[in-house]
Design a protein around this motif. Sequence first.
Motif, PDB file in Angstrom:
ATOM      1  N   VAL A   1      -0.578   8.144  -0.786  1.00 20.89           N
ATOM      2  CA  VAL A   1      -1.273   7.384   0.247  1.00 20.89           C
ATOM      3  C   VAL A   1      -0.221   6.814   1.183  1.00 20.89           C
ATOM      4  O   VAL A   1       0.801   6.294   0.736  1.00 20.89           O
ATOM      5  CB  VAL A   1      -2.089   6.214  -0.343  1.00 20.89           C
ATOM      6  N   HIS A   2      -0.474   6.919   2.482  1.00 14.10           N
ATOM      7  CA  HIS A   2       0.432   6.325   3.451  1.00 14.10           C
ATOM      8  C   HIS A   2      -0.383   5.627   4.525  1.00 14.10           C
ATOM      9  O   HIS A   2      -1.318   6.212   5.062  1.00 14.10           O
ATOM     10  CB  HIS A   2       1.332   7.393   4.082  1.00 14.10           C
ATOM     11  N   ALA A   3      -0.045   4.379   4.791  1.00 12.50           N
ATOM     12  CA  ALA A   3      -0.720   3.600   5.830  1.00 12.50           C
ATOM     13  C   ALA A   3       0.171   3.537   7.053  1.00 12.50           C
ATOM     14  O   ALA A   3       1.347   3.187   6.942  1.00 12.50           O
ATOM     15  CB  ALA A   3      -1.017   2.189   5.326  1.00 12.50           C
TER      16      ALA A   3
ATOM     17  N   TRP B   1      -5.415   1.263  12.273  1.00  9.29           N
ATOM     18  CA  TRP B   1      -4.743   1.985  11.195  1.00  9.29           C
ATOM     19  C   TRP B   1      -5.069   3.470  11.180  1.00  9.29           C
ATOM     20  O   TRP B   1      -6.121   3.891  11.635  1.00  9.29           O
ATOM     21  CB  TRP B   1      -5.248   1.493   9.838  1.00  9.29           C
ATOM     22  N   CYS B   2      -4.211   4.201  10.495  1.00  9.43           N
ATOM     23  CA  CYS B   2      -4.529   5.521   9.971  1.00  9.43           C
ATOM     24  C   CYS B   2      -4.022   5.529   8.541  1.00  9.43           C
ATOM     25  O   CYS B   2      -2.848   5.248   8.293  1.00  9.43           O
ATOM     26  CB  CYS B   2      -3.851   6.628  10.784  1.00  9.43           C
ATOM     27  N   TRP B   3      -4.916   5.749   7.603  1.00 12.44           N
ATOM     28  CA  TRP B   3      -4.542   5.914   6.201  1.00 12.44           C
ATOM     29  C   TRP B   3      -4.660   7.401   5.922  1.00 12.44           C
ATOM     30  O   TRP B   3      -5.701   8.007   6.177  1.00 12.44           O
ATOM     31  CB  TRP B   3      -5.480   5.156   5.271  1.00 12.44           C
ATOM     32  N   HIS B   4      -3.619   7.998   5.412  1.00 12.27           N
ATOM     33  CA  HIS B   4      -3.677   9.433   5.151  1.00 12.27           C
ATOM     34  C   HIS B   4      -2.850   9.766   3.917  1.00 12.27           C
ATOM     35  O   HIS B   4      -2.047   8.965   3.458  1.00 12.27           O
ATOM     36  CB  HIS B   4      -3.193  10.230   6.368  1.00 12.27           C
TER      37      HIS B   4
ATOM     38  N   LEU C   1       0.829  -1.204   0.000  1.00 12.04           N
ATOM     39  CA  LEU C   1       0.000   0.000   0.000  1.00 12.04           C
ATOM     40  C   LEU C   1       0.863   1.254   0.000  1.00 12.04           C
ATOM     41  O   LEU C   1       0.622   2.190  -0.772  1.00 12.04           O
ATOM     42  CB  LEU C   1      -0.950  -0.009   1.194  1.00 12.04           C
ATOM     43  N   ASN C   2       1.893   1.276   0.826  1.00 15.23           N
ATOM     44  CA  ASN C   2       2.749   2.460   0.896  1.00 15.23           C
ATOM     45  C   ASN C   2       3.591   2.667  -0.363  1.00 15.23           C
ATOM     46  O   ASN C   2       4.009   3.782  -0.646  1.00 15.23           O
ATOM     47  CB  ASN C   2       3.638   2.403   2.137  1.00 15.23           C
TER      48      ASN C   2
END
Length: 156
Positions: free
Chosen positions: A80-82, A98-101, A32-33
């Motif tokens: 996007v950063h998880a 999590w925090c996805w931002h 994801l990152n």
Amino acid sequence: MIRRGTMPRTPTTATTIHGAPAAVVHRLIDALNRADLDGLIDCFAPDVRIELPTQPDRGVQGREYLRVYWEAALDGAGEVHAELLHSATDGQTVLTEWCWHGTRADGSSFARAGMTVQGVVGEHIAWQRIYMEPVRGDPETIGAWIVKEMARRRRP
């Protein structure tokens, strides 16, 4: 001593979970990152079942759906950063907070926070329950929350 209503401050990086089920979550975070769509999809079993208990009509099954969803999500996001805040493993089940931002392609910021519960079989997520919600507030408030949470995580 833990005060009522507080949680102990423990290291909360992705390296705090171990074992085969946790390895899948590590791969998921990494993919994801890196915005690696194929790597992300490979974390899931072909017939994966995704449930959103707070929105039951949105549940789906299969990698095909995930590919379409994440392709659109990653394409529309500039960055996007998880962040894995907390996690626990119980047998083949991995619970993650999590925090996805990040920043959308149009420059606006976004943040989602919550929990996911993964059932792992072998090297793939066979089922997942998602409890993620948008972090509400103006971008400065969202940014401040992320900075505060990340600073809290780094304390010994």
